[in-house]
Write an enzyme that holds these catalytic residues in place. Structure first.
Site, PDB file in Angstrom:
ATOM      1  N   HIS A  97     -30.724  13.142  29.596  1.00 24.77           N
ATOM      2  CA  HIS A  97     -30.461  14.303  28.741  1.00 24.77           C
ATOM      3  C   HIS A  97     -29.045  14.379  28.173  1.00 24.77           C
ATOM      4  O   HIS A  97     -28.760  15.229  27.332  1.00 24.77           O
ATOM      5  CB  HIS A  97     -30.759  15.610  29.492  1.00 24.77           C
ATOM      6  CG  HIS A  97     -29.677  15.981  30.472  1.00 24.77           C
ATOM      7  ND1 HIS A  97     -29.647  15.496  31.750  1.00 24.77           N
ATOM      8  CD2 HIS A  97     -28.585  16.772  30.350  1.00 24.77           C
ATOM      9  CE1 HIS A  97     -28.599  15.973  32.380  1.00 24.77           C
ATOM     10  NE2 HIS A  97     -27.920  16.747  31.558  1.00 24.77           N
TER      11      HIS A  97
HETATM   12  C1  UD1 Z   1     -26.434  21.430  28.928  1.00 21.81           C
HETATM   13  C2  UD1 Z   1     -25.006  21.147  29.372  1.00 21.81           C
HETATM   14  C3  UD1 Z   1     -24.973  19.888  30.221  1.00 21.81           C
HETATM   15  C4  UD1 Z   1     -25.956  19.978  31.376  1.00 21.81           C
HETATM   16  C5  UD1 Z   1     -27.347  20.332  30.854  1.00 21.81           C
HETATM   17  C6  UD1 Z   1     -28.277  20.572  32.024  1.00 21.81           C
HETATM   18  C7  UD1 Z   1     -23.223  21.825  27.785  1.00 21.81           C
HETATM   19  C8  UD1 Z   1     -22.289  21.367  26.767  1.00 21.81           C
HETATM   20  N1  UD1 Z   1     -24.150  20.928  28.206  1.00 21.81           N
HETATM   21  O1  UD1 Z   1     -26.858  20.351  28.115  1.00 21.81           O
HETATM   22  O2  UD1 Z   1     -23.671  19.710  30.754  1.00 21.81           O
HETATM   23  O3  UD1 Z   1     -25.991  18.738  32.053  1.00 21.81           O
HETATM   24  O4  UD1 Z   1     -27.277  21.536  30.078  1.00 21.81           O
HETATM   25  O5  UD1 Z   1     -29.597  20.473  31.665  1.00 21.81           O
HETATM   26  O6  UD1 Z   1     -23.162  22.957  28.206  1.00 21.81           O
HETATM   27  N2  UD1 Z   1     -33.071  23.238  24.180  1.00 21.81           N
HETATM   28  C9  UD1 Z   1     -34.364  23.691  24.191  1.00 21.81           C
HETATM   29  N3  UD1 Z   1     -34.685  24.695  25.061  1.00 21.81           N
HETATM   30  C10 UD1 Z   1     -33.792  25.258  25.911  1.00 21.81           C
HETATM   31  C11 UD1 Z   1     -32.471  24.800  25.877  1.00 21.81           C
HETATM   32  C12 UD1 Z   1     -32.148  23.788  25.013  1.00 21.81           C
HETATM   33  O7  UD1 Z   1     -35.220  23.212  23.450  1.00 21.81           O
HETATM   34  O8  UD1 Z   1     -34.161  26.171  26.683  1.00 21.81           O
HETATM   35  C13 UD1 Z   1     -32.729  22.130  23.255  1.00 21.81           C
HETATM   36  C14 UD1 Z   1     -32.166  22.649  21.920  1.00 21.81           C
HETATM   37  O9  UD1 Z   1     -32.610  21.770  20.934  1.00 21.81           O
HETATM   38  C15 UD1 Z   1     -30.665  22.484  22.141  1.00 21.81           C
HETATM   39  C16 UD1 Z   1     -30.596  21.240  23.004  1.00 21.81           C
HETATM   40  O10 UD1 Z   1     -31.722  21.320  23.852  1.00 21.81           O
HETATM   41  O11 UD1 Z   1     -29.981  22.334  20.940  1.00 21.81           O
HETATM   42  C17 UD1 Z   1     -29.338  21.143  23.835  1.00 21.81           C
HETATM   43  O12 UD1 Z   1     -29.177  22.319  24.653  1.00 21.81           O
HETATM   44  P1  UD1 Z   1     -27.738  22.725  25.218  1.00 21.81           P
HETATM   45  O13 UD1 Z   1     -27.860  23.847  26.160  1.00 21.81           O
HETATM   46  O14 UD1 Z   1     -26.785  22.873  24.093  1.00 21.81           O
HETATM   47  O15 UD1 Z   1     -27.259  21.441  25.973  1.00 21.81           O
HETATM   48  P2  UD1 Z   1     -27.999  20.558  27.068  1.00 21.81           P
HETATM   49  O16 UD1 Z   1     -28.228  19.215  26.463  1.00 21.81           O
HETATM   50  O17 UD1 Z   1     -29.154  21.278  27.623  1.00 21.81           O
HETATM   51  N1  UDP Z   2     -34.398  19.214  37.593  1.00 22.51           N
HETATM   52  C1  UDP Z   2     -35.594  19.912  37.620  1.00 22.51           C
HETATM   53  N2  UDP Z   2     -36.565  19.541  36.749  1.00 22.51           N
HETATM   54  C2  UDP Z   2     -36.438  18.497  35.879  1.00 22.51           C
HETATM   55  C3  UDP Z   2     -35.207  17.804  35.869  1.00 22.51           C
HETATM   56  C4  UDP Z   2     -34.206  18.197  36.730  1.00 22.51           C
HETATM   57  O1  UDP Z   2     -35.763  20.853  38.405  1.00 22.51           O
HETATM   58  O2  UDP Z   2     -37.379  18.225  35.124  1.00 22.51           O
HETATM   59  C5  UDP Z   2     -33.325  19.625  38.519  1.00 22.51           C
HETATM   60  C6  UDP Z   2     -32.789  18.526  39.398  1.00 22.51           C
HETATM   61  O3  UDP Z   2     -33.577  18.380  40.562  1.00 22.51           O
HETATM   62  C7  UDP Z   2     -31.377  19.005  39.702  1.00 22.51           C
HETATM   63  C8  UDP Z   2     -30.981  19.719  38.416  1.00 22.51           C
HETATM   64  O4  UDP Z   2     -32.199  20.020  37.740  1.00 22.51           O
HETATM   65  O5  UDP Z   2     -31.374  19.941  40.764  1.00 22.51           O
HETATM   66  C9  UDP Z   2     -30.122  18.834  37.553  1.00 22.51           C
HETATM   67  O6  UDP Z   2     -29.980  19.405  36.297  1.00 22.51           O
HETATM   68  P1  UDP Z   2     -29.769  18.573  34.955  1.00 22.51           P
HETATM   69  O7  UDP Z   2     -30.169  17.160  35.167  1.00 22.51           O
HETATM   70  O8  UDP Z   2     -30.441  19.328  33.873  1.00 22.51           O
HETATM   71  O9  UDP Z   2     -28.208  18.729  34.697  1.00 22.51           O
HETATM   72  P2  UDP Z   2     -26.874  18.107  35.310  1.00 22.51           P
HETATM   73  O10 UDP Z   2     -26.979  18.108  36.784  1.00 22.51           O
HETATM   74  O11 UDP Z   2     -26.726  16.732  34.731  1.00 22.51           O
HETATM   75  O12 UDP Z   2     -25.811  18.986  34.772  1.00 22.51           O
END
Ligand code: UD1
Ligand code: UDP
Length: 385
Positions: free
Chosen positions: A222
């Site tokens: 991601h």
């Molecule tokens: C964010 C965090 C990242 C973290 C991740 C955990 C920042 C900069 N990034 O990344 O550090 O590891 O969360 O999962 O804060 N979207 C949906 N539905 C949702 C949320 C997001 O479809 O409920 C899609 C949208 O297209 C959005 C994209 O995901 O533009 C990115 O979402 P965003 O929250 O900006 O960043 P993450 O990649 O989720």
């Molecule tokens: N996780 C989850 N469902 C998924 C993918 C991840 O519950 O489909 C959980 C995972 O077990 C861990 C946390 O989400 O506890 C990690 O989050 P993510 O990978 O989104 O973000 P990061 O840790 O890189 O910030």
């Protein structure tokens, strides 16, 4: 004595999961001493990235949901700061507790520090030393806005010392006299607490996915570097598909919406190939218990997630990291995680090293004793006593 009022700030999936350990600890041990108020920024809003965790991990419903949603970094962070500031001024908490390194973390840290609300940063001190990552900027700035900093690992603690934080500081703590602690990792609290429930409640998953225990590889992708650089994403997916076909091994891929969107929009042919393969299972994001169960029954994990890297260690699974660097350096030093970037040769090399060469791997206790939430809350209470 009046209760200490803590605002618990969440926004993205991993923060909801981490904050649940604090909420659970307050409920079981500190109800007489702590009043918890939860703000959800709304950074993650899909049911499977947010609501499902509140239900499954029994977290109280957020008192405030700012509903910020997705946007560019500046707009998203700005909207969050505005909303958090309003709540802080109305609620006047004793401190704001925040987690990790997302835009929600940064927004909370800046909103609070400017109004002199003490910031408590859980998962402080982690560094990738790559300032091109939005998370690295968020970490650096949030740490330097914090009064109590809880570092989960030795490496994180040392990073804070190297940036000028002084371990010898004594109370009273404030933004000019912050306190750094070496704790365990709050995610380990959750893993210990929920593993047997995951086993009990989610074992049907393997049947649904038509896979055997210990026979599949679990993949999550991601990070922006992997989803937004289409060439890189294509290389990763091609490598995974080839490995799955060549080794006749099932790869289970719960996809973050960011990744599904990028694949749908840019790599239609690749998606078609993945969907046609009998060895690839692309599924929507799964719940925490489902993820825990998949992690514990997989034979190898491939990921760019911070949290999933650590969970691979908790469940004693080798891990291939789709990044050039990691904040969880102890895993790489320990030889149980290999940094493979998006390089097909490195990924395939790490895969055969772990699964064909099958070295004896050890998983030392890097992440505490599973009572990190209690440790943190005891220290917070001490600050306001
Ligand atoms: C964010 C965090 C990242 C973290 C991740 C955990 C920042 C900069 N990034 O990344 O550090 O590891 O969360 O999962 O804060 N979207 C949906 N539905 C949702 C949320 C997001 O479809 O409920 C899609 C949208 O297209 C959005 C994209 O995901 O533009 C990115 O979402 P965003 O929250 O900006 O960043 P993450 O990649 O989720
Ligand atoms: N996780 C989850 N469902 C998924 C993918 C991840 O519950 O489909 C959980 C995972 O077990 C861990 C946390 O989400 O506890 C990690 O989050 P993510 O990978 O989104 O973000 P990061 O840790 O890189 O910030």
């Amino acid at each position: 004595m009046a209760k200490v009022k803590i605002i618990n700030l969440v926004g993205a999936r991993p923060q909801i999961i981490k904050a649940s350990a604090i909420s659970r600890s307050i409920k079981s041990k500190y109800q007489a001493k702590i009043k918890e108020v939860i703000i959800h920024t709304g950074q993650h809003y899909d049911r499977e990235l947010s609501q499902v965790f509140f239900e499954e991990l029994e977290i109280p419903k957020p008192h405030f949901n700012l509903g910020v949603g997705s946007a560019s970094h500046g707009k998203q962070t700005g909207l969050m700061m505005t909303g958090i500031e309003e709540v802080l001024l109305a609620e006047k908490p004793d401190c704001l507790m925040l987690y990790g390194d997302t835009n929600s973390t940064l927004a909370g840290a800046i909103a609070a520090v400017k109004h002199h609300f003490p910031v408590v940063h859980v998962e402080a001190g982690l560094r990738s030393f790559n300032k091109n990552m939005p998370e690295e900027i968020n970490r650096l700035l949030s740490d330097h806005c914090s009064t109590l900093l809880f570092a989960p690992t030795n490496a994180a603690f040392k990073n804070l010392v190297a940036e000028g934080f002084r371990p010898e500081n004594g109370p009273p703590y404030n933004i000019n006299n912050p306190k750094i602690y070496l704790t365990g990792d709050i995610m380990y609290d959750n893993t210990l607490f929920f593993s047997s429930l995951a086993e009990k409640k989610k074992s049907h998953l393997l049947q649904m996915l038509d896979i055997g225990r210990g026979e599949f590889v679990l993949v999550t992708i991601h990070r922006d570097i992997n989803t937004d650089d289409i060439l890189r994403l294509n290389t990763i997916l091609t490598t995974i598909l080839n490995l799955a076909e060549e080794t006749k091994t099932v790869f289970v891929m719960p996809l973050h919406p960011r990744t599904s969107l990028s694949i749908k929009n840019n790599l239609e042919q690749m998606l078609h190939k993945l969907e046609k393969s009998r060895y690839i299972r692309i599924i929507p994001p799964v719940s925490y218990l489902e993820m825990t169960f998949l992690e514990m029954t997989s034979k190898l994990i491939i990921t760019d997630s911070g949290g999933v890297q650590k969970e691979s260690h908790f469940f004693k699974k080798p891990c291939i990291v789709l990044r050039k660097e990691t904040e969880w350096v102890e895993l790489v030093k320990n030889g149980t995680a290999i940094l493979a970037d998006a390089d097909p040769a490195l990924i395939a090399g790490a895969y055969s090293f772990f699964l064909e060469k099958a070295p004896v791997l050890e998983y030392p206790a890097f992440y505490g004793d599973g009572r990190t939430a209690e440790f943190i809350l005891d220290e917070v209470l001490m600050m306001f006593r």
